[in-house]
Design an enzyme around this catalytic site. Structure first.
Site, mmCIF file in Angstrom:
data_model
loop_
_atom_site.group_PDB
_atom_site.id
_atom_site.type_symbol
_atom_site.label_atom_id
_atom_site.label_comp_id
_atom_site.label_asym_id
_atom_site.label_seq_id
_atom_site.Cartn_x
_atom_site.Cartn_y
_atom_site.Cartn_z
ATOM 1 N N SER A 41 -35.578 -53.684 -23.159
ATOM 2 C CA SER A 41 -35.042 -52.786 -22.127
ATOM 3 C C SER A 41 -35.319 -53.331 -20.727
ATOM 4 C CB SER A 41 -35.659 -51.388 -22.272
ATOM 5 O OG SER A 41 -37.077 -51.459 -22.326
ATOM 6 N N ASN A 128 -45.958 -45.132 -25.136
ATOM 7 C CA ASN A 128 -45.231 -43.866 -25.243
ATOM 8 C C ASN A 128 -45.552 -42.915 -24.086
ATOM 9 O OD1 ASN A 128 -44.324 -45.022 -27.560
ATOM 10 N ND2 ASN A 128 -45.393 -43.651 -28.970
ATOM 11 N N THR A 173 -5.039 -19.471 -3.159
ATOM 12 C CA THR A 173 -5.411 -19.246 -4.558
ATOM 13 C C THR A 173 -4.247 -19.830 -5.355
ATOM 14 O OG1 THR A 173 -4.354 -17.077 -4.661
ATOM 15 C CG2 THR A 173 -6.682 -17.110 -4.041
ATOM 16 N N HIS A 174 -4.544 -20.464 -6.464
ATOM 17 C CA HIS A 174 -3.520 -21.189 -7.247
ATOM 18 C C HIS A 174 -2.831 -22.273 -6.406
ATOM 19 C CE1 HIS A 174 -3.809 -17.664 -9.987
ATOM 20 N NE2 HIS A 174 -3.814 -16.982 -8.851
ATOM 21 N N SER A 295 -2.751 -50.173 2.065
ATOM 22 C CA SER A 295 -2.075 -50.627 0.854
ATOM 23 C C SER A 295 -1.722 -52.094 1.029
ATOM 24 C CB SER A 295 -0.803 -49.801 0.638
ATOM 25 O OG SER A 295 0.123 -50.530 -0.142
ATOM 26 N N LYS A 301 0.427 -47.103 4.880
ATOM 27 C CA LYS A 301 -0.482 -46.248 4.112
ATOM 28 C C LYS A 301 -1.885 -46.161 4.689
ATOM 29 C CE LYS A 301 0.324 -44.477 0.534
ATOM 30 N NZ LYS A 301 0.769 -44.829 -0.787
ATOM 31 N N ASN A 303 -4.932 -44.620 2.713
ATOM 32 C CA ASN A 303 -5.276 -43.979 1.440
ATOM 33 C C ASN A 303 -6.722 -43.470 1.426
ATOM 34 O OD1 ASN A 303 -2.743 -44.485 0.331
ATOM 35 N ND2 ASN A 303 -3.352 -46.519 -0.398
ATOM 36 N N GLU A 308 -11.088 -40.233 -3.482
ATOM 37 C CA GLU A 308 -10.611 -40.277 -4.875
ATOM 38 C C GLU A 308 -11.711 -40.759 -5.827
ATOM 39 O OE1 GLU A 308 -6.150 -41.598 -4.957
ATOM 40 O OE2 GLU A 308 -7.098 -42.432 -3.184
ATOM 41 N N TYR A 335 -42.252 -39.780 -30.700
ATOM 42 C CA TYR A 335 -41.445 -40.854 -30.115
ATOM 43 C C TYR A 335 -40.654 -41.617 -31.177
ATOM 44 C CZ TYR A 335 -40.084 -45.069 -27.601
ATOM 45 O OH TYR A 335 -39.345 -46.086 -27.043
ATOM 46 N N GLN A 340 -35.513 -44.919 -25.873
ATOM 47 C CA GLN A 340 -35.337 -45.963 -24.871
ATOM 48 C C GLN A 340 -33.933 -45.889 -24.249
ATOM 49 O OE1 GLN A 340 -37.155 -49.954 -25.243
ATOM 50 N NE2 GLN A 340 -35.088 -50.671 -25.618
ATOM 51 N N LYS A 343 -32.521 -44.213 -20.391
ATOM 52 C CA LYS A 343 -32.616 -44.652 -19.001
ATOM 53 C C LYS A 343 -31.301 -45.051 -18.348
ATOM 54 C CE LYS A 343 -37.169 -46.197 -20.036
ATOM 55 N NZ LYS A 343 -36.822 -45.900 -21.443
HETATM 56 N N1 ARG Z 1 -39.301 -49.538 -23.611
HETATM 57 C C1 ARG Z 1 -39.756 -48.387 -24.365
HETATM 58 C C2 ARG Z 1 -38.940 -47.166 -23.943
HETATM 59 O O1 ARG Z 1 -38.270 -47.238 -22.994
HETATM 60 C C3 ARG Z 1 -41.191 -48.135 -24.104
HETATM 61 C C4 ARG Z 1 -41.890 -47.394 -25.181
HETATM 62 C C5 ARG Z 1 -42.020 -48.209 -26.385
HETATM 63 N N2 ARG Z 1 -42.906 -47.611 -27.319
HETATM 64 C C6 ARG Z 1 -42.934 -48.023 -28.577
HETATM 65 N N3 ARG Z 1 -43.769 -47.467 -29.339
HETATM 66 N N4 ARG Z 1 -42.091 -48.903 -29.009
HETATM 67 O O2 ARG Z 1 -38.935 -46.148 -24.579
#
Ligand code: ARG
Length: 478
Positions: A41, A128, A173-174, A295, A301, A303, A308, A335, A340, A343
């Protein structure tokens, strides 16, 4: 963090299919290249580096305070982490795919710099609780930044509203002409929406602010740690009460994404209004060159591309919300690596919402309203038909349903004559309702119709001024 730092290009893949230096103890051969690729990651979680370093500093401080590591170890760890922060800031630290994530990349670099003490840092901690803590702190910072950005947008809207407290325009409205309102009144509607967006983010912040650190892998730790201390050092209100919950929920990310989805929807509606208002047909506002594109083929134009794109942003933000809900749904405690995947969607939504708010603030600040065009639009659609019906009720004591019918007949007549309601000859109106007197003529004027709407929260300029004053106080603007 700069683009360069967050790109994948600073991640090296040594392509060593050797045993993992982190967890390879019970393995006889290393992970396949494909496993490394799916497992890592670091390509995106490097955005957590500041939080990871702060979390490690707090953890080490607590370990020393509790006598679990020595003061010398703590000093070495702090010095090493400070150096790493500088290296990352300068783009000098090459991240490695083999080291999976930001946590292991930093720990491995720390070992290179300070040696032995680095190997003690992970005592009484797991990735974790580490990742949950880092990510919470990142989202917390995000919520604080969003609150500031939204307050700036409110200030921009209020500044325009103040300048246009008595600028008349049709309320729709509408998307059909409904009643005359003021431009200031219309803009203040968005100030209220954004106020609720801010309060949703504030709620998310309040719920989020419990520290997972010290929950370790799942069940807490047998070391005599002090979770109150790390919570306090990292600006949390308290340690999270249950270790298993602390490492396994991501509802704080969902709280952000839910608020972001709603906020982006509000941005999108305002963006669409700006697209409509700035169109040739409406001409209610002129956008500045700074927020208008040309444009490549049509030289005339101007724009509203920025508006948008803001209009489109809920697509990816709602997508991120859905994505994370689906990732988490059905996951058993505690966990799992699925988590992971929490994110990227959050980062993407944060970037999308951040730029949408900034662009809206710039566009609103720069836009030049055109009061003449707004007023001219009021000559379409007989916007005072409701005032006529209200007059029949109030002055002539006619039941509202009947009044509605009479007013409708007079509108039909005005349409036939091709005039506004206040230009229909009194005699023609009296032919439809004999009790109508000439005082109706004033009531049918748009300025009077607006000025009359003095009910709390109404569009009368006096009311809009009061709304503005109250909003400034409530939202702490200027
Ligand atoms: N990169 C992992 C995550 O974003 C970190 C935690 C990993 N923990 C594990 N037991 N593999 O969740």
């Amino acid at each position: 963090m700069t683009k360069k730092q967050i790109s994948q290009t600073n991640v090296t893949n040594q392509n060593e299919v050797g045993k993992s230096s982190i967890w390879g103890g019970r393995f006889s051969s290393g992970p396949s290249q494909l496993l490394q690729n799916i497992n890592a990651s670091i390509g995106y979680d490097q955005r957590l580096y500041q939080q990871d370093i702060a979390g490690s500093r707090a953890h080490a401080t607590m370990l020393a305070h509790c006598g679990i590591i020595s003061e010398e170890d703590l000093m070495a760890i702090n010095q090493g982490l400070a150096q790493i922060a500088k290296e990352i800031e300068a783009g000098d630290l090459k991240f490695s795919l083999e080291l999976e994530d930001i946590h292991m990349n930093i720990e491995a670099r720390l070992a290179e710099i300070i040696g032995e003490p680095a190997r003690k840092l992970h005592t009484a901690r797991s990735r974790n609780d580490q990742v949950a803590t880092d990510f919470k702190m990142w989202v917390r910072m995000l919520l604080e930044n969003l609150d500031r950005a939204l307050a700036e947008l409110q200030a921009a809207l209020i500044a325009q509203a103040e300048a246009h407290v008595d600028t008349l325009m049709p309320g729709y409205t509408h998307l059909q002409t409904a009643q005359p309102v003021t431009f200031g009144f219309h803009l203040m509607a968005y100030v209220e929406m954004i106020g609720r967006d801010r309060s949703r983010f504030a709620d998310a912040h309040r719920r989020l602010n419990e520290s997972p650190l010290g929950a370790a892998a799942i069940a807490g730790t047998s070391f005599p740690i002090d979770r109150q201390m790390t919570a306090k050092l990292l600006g949390f209100d308290r340690p999270a009460a249950n270790a298993m919950d602390a490492v396994s929920d991501r509802d704080f990310a969902l709280d952000f994404l839910t608020g972001a989805a709603i906020c982006s929807m509000h941005m999108s509606r305002l963006a669409e209004e700006i697209v409509i208002w700035s169109s040739d047909r409406f001409g209610f506002v002129k956008l500045s060159d700074a927020y208008t594109t040309g444009s490549s083929i049509m030289p005339q134009k101007r724009n509203p591309d920025a508006a948008e794109l803001v209009r489109a942003k809920p697509g990816r933000i709602v997508g991120s919300l859905n994505g994370l809900l689906i990732v988490l749904k059905g996951l058993p405690l505690a966990y799992s690596k699925d988590m992971q995947e929490d994110k990227e969607g959050v980062f993407d939504a944060a970037d999308a919402l951040g730029i949408a708010i900034a662009v809206m603030t710039g566009m609103v600040t720069d836009m030049q309203p055109n009061p003449e065009n707004m007023r001219a639009a009021l000559t379409n659609g007989w916007p005072t038909a409701t005032d006529l019906a209200d007059y029949l009720v109030r002055e002539l004591k006619i039941p509202f349903r009947d009044a509605h019918h009479i007013s409708g007949s007079i509108v039909a007549l005005a349409a036939k004559q091709g005039v506004d309601l206040d230009a229909v000859p009194l005699a023609d109106m009296q032919a439809i309702e004999p009790l109508i007197t000439e005082e109706v003529v004033e009531i049918l004027k748009v300025d009077n119709a607006v000025a009359a709407r003095q009910s709390f929260g109404g569009t009368a300029p006096s009311e809009v001024s009061a709304q503005i004053a109250a909003a400034k106080k409530r939202f702490h603007i200027g």
